[in-house]
Structures are given as structure tokens and as C-alpha cells.
Design a protein around this motif. Structure first.
Motif, PDB file in Angstrom:
ATOM      1  N   ASN A 186      -7.905   1.915   1.566  1.00  0.00           N
ATOM      2  CA  ASN A 186      -7.970   1.766   3.030  1.00  0.00           C
ATOM      3  C   ASN A 186      -9.331   2.183   3.570  1.00  0.00           C
ATOM      4  OD1 ASN A 186      -5.298   0.786   3.323  1.00  0.00           O
ATOM      5  ND2 ASN A 186      -4.502   2.874   3.211  1.00  0.00           N
ATOM      6  N   THR A 188       4.388   3.621   1.301  1.00  0.00           N
ATOM      7  CA  THR A 188       3.297   3.415   2.249  1.00  0.00           C
ATOM      8  C   THR A 188       3.869   3.318   3.658  1.00  0.00           C
ATOM      9  OG1 THR A 188       3.301   0.982   2.263  1.00  0.00           O
ATOM     10  CG2 THR A 188       2.045   2.077   0.527  1.00  0.00           C
ATOM     11  N   SER A 245       2.383   2.308   7.777  1.00  0.00           N
ATOM     12  CA  SER A 245       1.239   1.883   8.583  1.00  0.00           C
ATOM     13  C   SER A 245       1.676   1.656  10.022  1.00  0.00           C
ATOM     14  CB  SER A 245       0.641   0.591   8.011  1.00  0.00           C
ATOM     15  OG  SER A 245      -0.475   0.161   8.764  1.00  0.00           O
ATOM     16  N   SER A 257      -5.596   1.704  13.582  1.00  0.00           N
ATOM     17  CA  SER A 257      -4.689   1.678  12.430  1.00  0.00           C
ATOM     18  C   SER A 257      -4.572   3.083  11.849  1.00  0.00           C
ATOM     19  CB  SER A 257      -5.205   0.719  11.350  1.00  0.00           C
ATOM     20  OG  SER A 257      -5.267  -0.613  11.824  1.00  0.00           O
ATOM     21  N   ASP A 297      -2.803   4.811   8.528  1.00  0.00           N
ATOM     22  CA  ASP A 297      -2.186   4.424   7.257  1.00  0.00           C
ATOM     23  C   ASP A 297      -1.927   5.652   6.396  1.00  0.00           C
ATOM     24  OD1 ASP A 297      -2.469   1.372   7.425  1.00  0.00           O
ATOM     25  OD2 ASP A 297      -4.536   2.046   7.741  1.00  0.00           O
TER      26      ASP A 297
END
Length: 467
Positions: free
Chosen positions: A67, A246, A248, A260, A262
Motif C-alpha cells: 500500500n 484486510t 479498507s 484511504s 488500509d
């Protein structure tokens, strides 16, 4: 298949694999997905991809960003733990990532430090999905005929995009477990050495140790021939479990601004178990008698029977737990059609813990009638003479334990700007701060036991022959 960039005017080489490409192949982890890229080959451990090589340059020459932020994830292979800058991709399931980007050439916008490639691993992108909820599930199984084990592999994704297109969130998870067994044989290379006796001919003035070498046709012929250093049968078991998560969240209040956040978590556990039945010719030929032998056309002692052989039973087991997590934020804002900035900040941690790496050894140092036959190299025949199933023939000889811990941490803060002065000229600039911390600990507990025989000087200080 991988997609290469972009226009004929591009001065860089970039390959991209997106989630759609990843799903087309039964890749067990990220390393196996990246091998689809031209110029990339992978290093396997126990049949599973682990690290990558880019145009002949090993993993330590490749930088990896998750990322947008540099990270290091480490595990262990068949020989030792990864204590370098190389990235072990087997920590992650390939289903967790939306795209894999490989930069094969240097660019001013890429930080220095890579001779091989810069690999970008990108997780979820909620705003790229459809409005409302999106759900995706997959289930696979892998069967190993030797272990009789059917290993599950499960993955799922939940994505929500608000109808306004201003915000979205996604969560994904992947789990796999498998047990593999390798039945193997090897020689740990071939070597030349003088033996104590060949047939009825003594090769030294005194038996078993000391004295001077006495040249003869038989002793010279055997000494100059190549024999296996440690001929052995073995069984290697790999028990692996991988869990990845994960999350997000993306917020775009306007068409020019996007935030964003994450998060990535992965837990990789692996137990490696090795069992070997072997004979240590290596450095012990001086005390071994050659009863009969056969040489091939390449001067290899391809077949023979031996007395006073050093038979060893070795059991090795290592437990590994690697925990990786990362949290990062990325903010992009376009002030105009020609000027935009991007800021990012975050941290990651990889904790590779080996609570035990234990070897237990039992020896029988005077076995009679041991023989090997490498006439068929693919299926050699080893007969250990002494019954290796009778525990009274063996002495507890050595114990070793090498626990260790390798922890890598990254903290990253960066700010980049992009100004298109006109249709032909674009200026890019930026600054970044990275802090890297490495904490490496290793212990060693080695013990030698010589209850029924005398320990030769230097004998027990050697490393395990499994290497």
C-alpha cells in the motif's frame, strides 16, 4: 496474464497483475502469482513459492511496498531463517490483494535501493466496486497423496460502496492449511578420502586412527574415487497454516479529494519435521573398512559394502510463527487539473518467531555390513547393516536447539507533488521519511553425550549434516 504499461513514449517498464488475473490460477501465495510476470522466477521451499528473483537478482535486491509503504516480511526455509532484507511472499495469500505492480526499471519517483525491481502490493479499493454490497466467496482443497491430507483453502470479500460514491469500505479474509510430506534421498555431495582398510589390505600402519598411509593399488584406487559423503534416506513433513485479513475505508467528499485507510494482518505458522537415516562417511573414512566396492566409468565408488560404519539417526523439528501487520493512510487532493499532492503515513511490523529448532541425534559407530548401491541414481538402495529398528544398537549422541526471533519494523511518512506545467512537461517532487528497526535474537543450546564411546576431538563441533 500480466499487463505491461503503457504508451510508446514511456521510459519505464512496469508489469501489473490485477485480482482478475490472480483468480485465474491456483497460486498458493503471492510469490506464485508474481512468477507469471516475465523476468521473474521464484525460490520454492517444500514445493511452495517463497521469494522472487528478478532477471537473475535475488530477493535482497528487490524492494517491496505494501500500500505504498516499504515493508519486510520474513520466514524460514529448509536451511535457515531469513535475516536479510529479502521479502518472503509466502506470508500472504494472493486473494488478499487487488493488484501487484512490478517496476523493473528505475524512476525518479521511486526511492533508491533496488537493483532488481520495486514491487507494489495493493489491497482493497472499495470505491472501485459496484454500488451497494458485493460479496465474493471461494473454496478449494489441496490433496497430498503421501500425507493423506486434504488441505482447505477459503477466501471471502465483503465490499460496500455508498450510492453517492463518496465512501466505501471492504473486508477480506483468506485461510489455508496443508500438510505435505517429502520422501527423499541424497548424498550431501561426493568426496575423496582414504579409508582404513580395503578388502584385506590395511591402508595405514595403525588401525582406525593415527599412523601413516601405506600406498597400495587397492587403497589408492578407492582413495582417488568419489564416494557419497552422507548417503541417506529421509522424510520431510511441512505443516503450514496461513490466515490473512484486510480492511479498507475510502472517503471521497469531492471528485478531487480521496482518503484511504488500509489495514493488513497476516499470520503464518509452519512446522518443519525431518527424519533421516544416514551414514557419516564425511571426515570419518579413516575408521571405516571397505569390504568390497564397484567403480563406474566416471571414477565414482558407485557401490560398496562397509564395516565399522558410522550410522546416524537424526530427528530435526522447527516451529515458526510469523505475524505481520500494517496500518496506513493515504490522502490525495487535486488543487486543479494540473496540480495535485499526495500524502501518506503508516507503520508495519513483521515478527518471525522460532520458539524451538531442535535436533536430536542417535549414533551407532561400529555398524557392520552397511552397503549402498547408486547404480540407479534415482532409486539408490541403502542397507544399514545394523538393524536401525533396534534401539539398543544406538547411543544418544547430540542435542541441539537454536531458538530465534527476527522482528522488522517500518515507519513511513511521505509527501509528493505533481505539477503538469503544460501538455508536454510535468514536474514531480516529494520528500519521505522512513525509520527501519531490526531486532534479532538467537540462542544456542548444544549438548554432547558419549556414554559408550570416546568423543574424537572436534567431532561434535560440526554443524548438522542435513545442510
Amino acid at each position: 496474464m500480466p499487463r505491461s504499461t503503457p504508451s510508446a513514449n514511456s521510459v519505464s517498464s512496469v508489469d501489473v497483475i490485477v485480482a482478475e488475473d490472480i483468480a485465474k490460477f491456483p497460486d498458493q501465495n503471492l510469490a506464485e502469482s508474481l512468477q507469471r510476470v516475465p523476468g521473474i522466477s521464484i525460490v520454492r521451499d517444500g514445493g511452495e513459492g517463497r521469494a522472487i528473483t528478478v532477471r537473475g537478482l535475488g530477493s535482497r535486491f528487490t524492494r517491496v511496498r505494501v500500500n505504498g509503504m516499504e515493508a519486510v516480511a520474513t520466514t524460514s526455509d529448509g536451511a535457515s531463517a531469513n535475516r536479510e532484507r529479502g521479502f518472503d511472499f509466502n506470508v500472504f495469500a494472493s486473494e488478499l490483494f487487488s493488484s501487484l505492480v512490478v517496476h523493473k526499471t528505475a524512476e525518479a519517483s521511486l526511492d533508491e535501493g533496488s537493483l532488481g525491481a520495486v514491487v507494489d502490493l495493493n489491497t482493497g479499493n472499495p470505491l472501485a466496486g459496484k454500488d451497494g454490497f458485493t460479496l465474493a466467496l471461494s473454496a478449494q482443497g489441496q490433496y497430498n497423496s503421501l500425507s493423506k491430507d486434504l488441505g482447505p483453502r477459503l477466501a471471502g470479500l465483503v465490499n460496500y460502496r455508498h450510492p453517492s460514491g463518496k465512501w466505501g469500505a471492504s473486508i477480506s479474509a483468506a485461510y489455508s492449511q496443508q500438510e505435505q510430506i517429502e520422501s527423499t534421498n541424497n548424498t550431501v555431495r561426493w568426496a575423496q578420502a582414504r579409508f582404513n582398510r580395503v578388502g584385506s589390505t590395511n591402508c595405514f600402519t595403525t588401525q582406525n586412527s593415527g599412523g601413516s598411509y601405506v600406498p597400495s593399488a587397492a587403497c589408492n584406487e578407492v582413495a582417488l574415487a568419489f564416494h557419497p559423503r552422507i548417503p541417506r534416506y529421509g522424510q520431510v513433513t511441512h505443516d503450514r497454516e496461513r490466515l490473512g485479513l484486510t480492511g479498507s475505508f475510502q472517503y471521497a467528499p469531492t471528485d478531487r479529494t480521496k482518503l484511504s485507510i488500509d489495514g493488513l494482518y497476516s499470520k503464518y505458522s509452519a512446522t518443519r519435521n525431518e527424519k533421516w537415516a544416514e551414514v557419516l562417511f564425511r571426515s570419518n573414512e579413516r575408521s571405516i573398512n571397505v569390504r568390497d566396492y564397484t567403480l563406474d566409468s566416471n571414477n565414482n565408488l558407485i557401490k560398496g559394502t562397509f564395516d565399522n560404519a558410522w550410522v546416524r539417526l537424526e530427528h530435526y523439528e522447527r516451529k515458526l510463527d510469523t505475524t505481520f501487520y500494517q496500518l496506513g493512510a493515504n490522502l490525495t487532493h487535486e488543487f486543479s487539473d494540473r496540480f495535485k499532492i499526495q500524502g501518506l503515513a503508516g507503520f508495519s511490523k513483521s515478527d518471525a518467531d522460532i520458539p524451538y529448532e531442535t535436533t536430536i541425534i542417535f549414533d551407532d559407530r561400529d555398524a557392520t555390513g552397511y552397503s549402498y548401491d547408486y547404480t540407479n541414481m534415482k532409486k539408490p538402495v541403502l542397507a544399514f547393516g545394523t538393524s536401525i529398528s533396534d534401539p539398543t544398537n544406538f547411543q544418544f549422541a547430540e542435542f541441539r536447539d537454536r531458538p530465534s526471533n527476527n522482528t522488522n519494523k517500518f515507519k513511513t511518512v511521505g509527501l509528493n507533488g505533481d505539477w503538469a506545467m503544460n501538455d508536454a512537461i510535468t514536474l514531480k517532487g516529494g520528500a519521505s521519511f522512513r525509520q527501519f528497526d531490526l531486532n534479532l535474537r538467537e540462542g544456542a543450546r548444544d549438548s554432547t553425550y558419549c556414554a559408550a564411546f570416546t568423543c574424537a576431538a572436534g567431532t561434535y563441533g560440526r554443524r548438522s549434516p542435513r545442510r
